[in-house]
Design an enzyme around this catalytic site. Structure first.
Site, PDB file in Angstrom:
ATOM      1  N   ARG A 153     -49.849  61.517-106.050  1.00  9.48           N
ATOM      2  CA  ARG A 153     -48.633  61.553-106.770  1.00  9.48           C
ATOM      3  C   ARG A 153     -48.624  61.691-108.239  1.00  9.48           C
ATOM      4  O   ARG A 153     -49.558  61.078-108.814  1.00  9.48           O
ATOM      5  CB  ARG A 153     -47.869  60.182-106.636  1.00  9.48           C
ATOM      6  CG  ARG A 153     -46.253  60.058-107.111  1.00  9.48           C
ATOM      7  CD  ARG A 153     -45.485  60.734-106.473  1.00  9.48           C
ATOM      8  NE  ARG A 153     -43.819  60.598-106.791  1.00  9.48           N
ATOM      9  CZ  ARG A 153     -43.207  61.365-106.350  1.00  9.48           C
ATOM     10  NH1 ARG A 153     -43.085  62.435-105.952  1.00  9.48           N
ATOM     11  NH2 ARG A 153     -41.785  61.046-106.806  1.00  9.48           N
TER      12      ARG A 153
ATOM     13  N   THR B 228     -39.573  70.202-102.452  1.00 11.17           N
ATOM     14  CA  THR B 228     -40.846  69.572-101.799  1.00 11.17           C
ATOM     15  C   THR B 228     -41.045  70.347-100.717  1.00 11.17           C
ATOM     16  O   THR B 228     -40.210  71.002-100.157  1.00 11.17           O
ATOM     17  CB  THR B 228     -40.520  67.944-101.449  1.00 11.17           C
ATOM     18  OG1 THR B 228     -40.027  67.399-102.425  1.00 11.17           O
ATOM     19  CG2 THR B 228     -41.390  67.324-100.822  1.00 11.17           C
TER      20      THR B 228
ATOM     21  N   THR C 221     -44.942  68.467-103.638  1.00  6.16           N
ATOM     22  CA  THR C 221     -43.862  68.825-104.070  1.00  6.16           C
ATOM     23  C   THR C 221     -43.922  68.827-105.815  1.00  6.16           C
ATOM     24  O   THR C 221     -45.045  68.609-106.510  1.00  6.16           O
ATOM     25  CB  THR C 221     -42.928  67.567-104.193  1.00  6.16           C
ATOM     26  OG1 THR C 221     -41.634  67.764-104.706  1.00  6.16           O
ATOM     27  CG2 THR C 221     -43.369  66.264-104.829  1.00  6.16           C
TER      28      THR C 221
ATOM     29  N   ASP D 108     -37.900  61.514-110.937  1.00  6.70           N
ATOM     30  CA  ASP D 108     -37.800  60.697-109.735  1.00  6.70           C
ATOM     31  C   ASP D 108     -38.110  58.976-110.243  1.00  6.70           C
ATOM     32  O   ASP D 108     -37.995  58.221-109.287  1.00  6.70           O
ATOM     33  CB  ASP D 108     -39.198  61.078-108.907  1.00  6.70           C
ATOM     34  CG  ASP D 108     -38.396  61.910-107.620  1.00  6.70           C
ATOM     35  OD1 ASP D 108     -37.341  62.075-107.714  1.00  6.70           O
ATOM     36  OD2 ASP D 108     -39.408  62.648-107.125  1.00  6.70           O
TER      37      ASP D 108
ATOM     38  N   SER E 207     -39.483  59.900-102.102  1.00  6.96           N
ATOM     39  CA  SER E 207     -39.128  59.518-100.547  1.00  6.96           C
ATOM     40  C   SER E 207     -39.967  60.489 -99.502  1.00  6.96           C
ATOM     41  O   SER E 207     -39.837  60.407 -98.188  1.00  6.96           O
ATOM     42  CB  SER E 207     -37.870  60.236-100.696  1.00  6.96           C
ATOM     43  OG  SER E 207     -36.736  59.540-101.374  1.00  6.96           O
TER      44      SER E 207
ATOM     45  N   GLY F   9     -36.695  67.545 -98.883  1.00  3.05           N
ATOM     46  CA  GLY F   9     -35.045  67.543 -99.135  1.00  3.05           C
ATOM     47  C   GLY F   9     -34.903  66.012 -99.855  1.00  3.05           C
ATOM     48  O   GLY F   9     -34.083  65.694 -99.359  1.00  3.05           O
ATOM     49  N   GLY F  10     -35.613  65.490-100.714  1.00  5.14           N
ATOM     50  CA  GLY F  10     -35.440  64.294-101.351  1.00  5.14           C
ATOM     51  C   GLY F  10     -35.174  63.433-100.554  1.00  5.14           C
ATOM     52  O   GLY F  10     -35.948  63.132 -99.544  1.00  5.14           O
TER      53      GLY F  10
END
Ligand code: GLY
Length: 558
Positions: free
Chosen positions: A94, A369, A387, A411, A441, A461-462
């Site tokens: 991340r 993403t 993403t 985010d 997510s 898709g978030g």
């Protein structure tokens, strides 16, 4: 409608093995991604002697070229890996907030500038993808990063025709991309119009970057010429990301979230993803209801209520576990039972705020993403989510590098209670801090039956990622569907705030009317999300890959 009800009833009455038998399977390898060139790259890596881990990295690197609006080496990723020796590994690639970031960096004179966390120099966090690929390959791969980079570099160099999704996203973000000269030079024609579907996209700078990393290793990117060039651009354009931030980036190994659902074991990504926690939490709440036997509208209602409860907890409790205390009690079955009690079977129940999981003070998680999955007959399974955040990330390409930078700073909860690009709100747990990773997510997940992997899935898709994944799991486990049939089922999503049920029209007017009558505020959608899966069909000893029929993509095997 009547006919489809009867067909559905017939499907439910068939034994699971027969349902799976209708779907194409492969004996030794399977892959599913949103782009044919990426899926083929996965297969080529396997045929070259690689395993599912090598194949996933090959596909990930290729997506960075052919699906660069969604992900790339300027962004982040999460891996969930089940290696053939049974080892479970979660790799956190991340993005990380720069050292000079601070919680109010997007608030000017008391007023939030929402665009600043989404577009331009201040939107980007330190990318993690390459370090994560490297770590995954070192631990479980057979091929080198260089071997996987070069074929993707060749595609970047030679070019490829952009597909409908690429062209649509390019048109939708054209005004913002145009503000940045290197992005404008790449994506627009001489007359200033964006590339159209079928136009060839050639990325010579990105090819050179991939080749430089292949030759010199990831140090070239994180501690060498790329980092220096990026810092210079940031300095000239009001950014705060530095070469020192790049050098300090580490892909972290995290302990997987583990939980069970109707006798199956779930292995998923822990914080800073909220995916694993809430997929597990919602499934555990669902376990208190006879999902398989419920009429359609009641099933949608109950799962929606479970989603609301989970997303209220997400907004309060979830953040980077290296900075905040995320209670493990969120996935305690006793807590799920307590939440299940709050569900009214006949009407939506207001969820005012989060609830209090057990041992919340002491028992905490240790420290736009895309999703792809691969599996091989040796027993290696990979779920990889990657993403840039929104389409084309921050819209910035650092000149000369071809690398699109993420806008993952959005985010974070940029201001407590203020929704982000996905209308998600967050609290203190997800406030910005230097070196902190924003909440995600992304929900790469592997499901096991009697200790053996039987399903890998994930989505893009978030926040709908979480709900797409749990619906896919429920469609396979509760309804006995094969992965392709499961992905064809209409979907729905509720994220607590805003209080609306996003639901696909494919449910049909009867079900939608029934839900409305119960009191749900519906946001009708013609289709959302993008989910992939691979299922192990035990009866035929085959891997069945599946990609979402809503978007382009390819699932293949050997
Ligand atoms: N950027 C979307 C997510 O990580 O959830």
């Amino acid at each position: 409608m009547k006919c489809s009800c009867l067909c559905f009833l017939a499907i439910l009455l068939l034994p699971a093995a027969l349902l799976h038998a209708a779907e194409k399977g492969y004996a030794t390898f399977a892959a599913a991604t949103v782009h044919p060139l990426a899926t083929q790259a996965a297969l080529q890596a396997y045929e070259k002697g690689g395993n599912a881990i090598d194949a996933a990295v090959a596909a990930g690197l290729t997506l960075g070229v052919v699906d660069g609006h969604n992900s790339g080496i300027g962004g982040g990723c999460f891996f969930v890996i089940r290696a053939k020796d049974g080892t479970l590994t979660c790799i956190d690639g991340r993005e990380m907030a720069p050292t000079q970031a601070n919680r109010d960096m997007y608030v000017i004179d008391g007023k939030l500038d929402p665009e600043a966390s989404r577009t331009g120099a201040l939107a980007s966090a330190v990318p993690g993808v390459l370090r994560a690929y490297e770590r995954a390959l070192q631990q479980h791969g057979k091929l080198s990063l260089a071997e996987l980079l070069l074929p993707a570099a060749a595609i970047a160099e030679q070019g490829f025709p952009i597909d409908e999704v690429y062209a649509r996203k390019l048109a939708a973000t054209a005004d913002k991309l145009k503000k940045f000269p290197a992005s404008a030079a790449l994506f627009f024609k001489a007359d200033g119009s964006p590339l159209q579907r079928g136009d060839k996209l050639v990325q010579k700078d990105l090819a050179a970057t991939y080749r430089a990393v292949a030759q010199h290793g990831t140090k070239w990117f994180y501690e060498g010429p790329y980092a220096t060039q990026m810092e210079a651009w940031m300095h000239q354009n009001g950014g705060i990301l530095t070469a020192a931030d790049m050098a300090s980036y580490v892909a972290k190994e995290r302990e997987p979230v583990t939980a069970s659902y109707r006798g199956y074991d779930i292995v998923a990504m822990p914080p800073p993803s909220s995916g694993g926690v809430h997929v597990a939490q919602i499934l555990q709440i669902m376990e208190h209801f006879p999902i398989r036997d419920m009429p359609e509208a009641s099933r949608v209602h109950v799962i929606t209520e479970a989603m609301k409860l989970a997303f209220a907890d997400r907004a309060h409790w979830l953040g980077d576990p290296d900075f905040v205390r995320v209670p493990r009690g969120l996935i305690d079955p006793a807590y799920a039972a307590e939440l299940a009690e709050k569900i009214n079977l006949n009407q939506p129940a207001p969820v005012k705020s989060h609830h209090m999981p057990p041992r919340w003070e002491g028992d905490i998680f240790g420290k736009h993403t895309t999703f792809l999955c691969t599996a091989d007959a040796e027993g290696n399974w990979v779920a990889l989510n990657q993403t840039l955040n929104t389409a084309f990330g921050s819209k910035v390409i650092v000149p000369g590098t071809g690398v699109l930078l993420n806008d993952e700073m959005d985010d974070f909860a940029v201001q407590p209670g203020v929704p982000n690009a996905f209308k998600l709100i967050g609290a203190e747990a997800n406030a910005i801090a230097p070196g902190k990773r924003p909440l995600s997510s992304m929900s790469p997940t592997i499901i096991f039956k009697e200790g053996q992997p039987m399903l890998v899935t994930g989505a893009a898709g978030g926040p709908t990622i979480i709900t797409q994944v749990l619906l896919l799991i429920s469609n396979v486990i509760d309804r006995g569907l094969g992965p392709n049939a499961a992905l064809q089922q209409p979907r729905f999503h509720h994220q607590w705030s805003p209080d609306e049920l996003k639901i696909e029209k494919a449910f049909g007017t009867e079900t939608l009317a029934e839900l409305e009558k119960m009191g749900h505020a519906l946001d009708r959608s013609s289709g959302f999300g993008s989910c992939q899966a691979i299922l192990w069909d035990e009866s035929r000893k085959l891997l069945i890959p599946a990609h979402d029929p809503r978007v382009p993509g390819l699932s293949i095997g050997r």
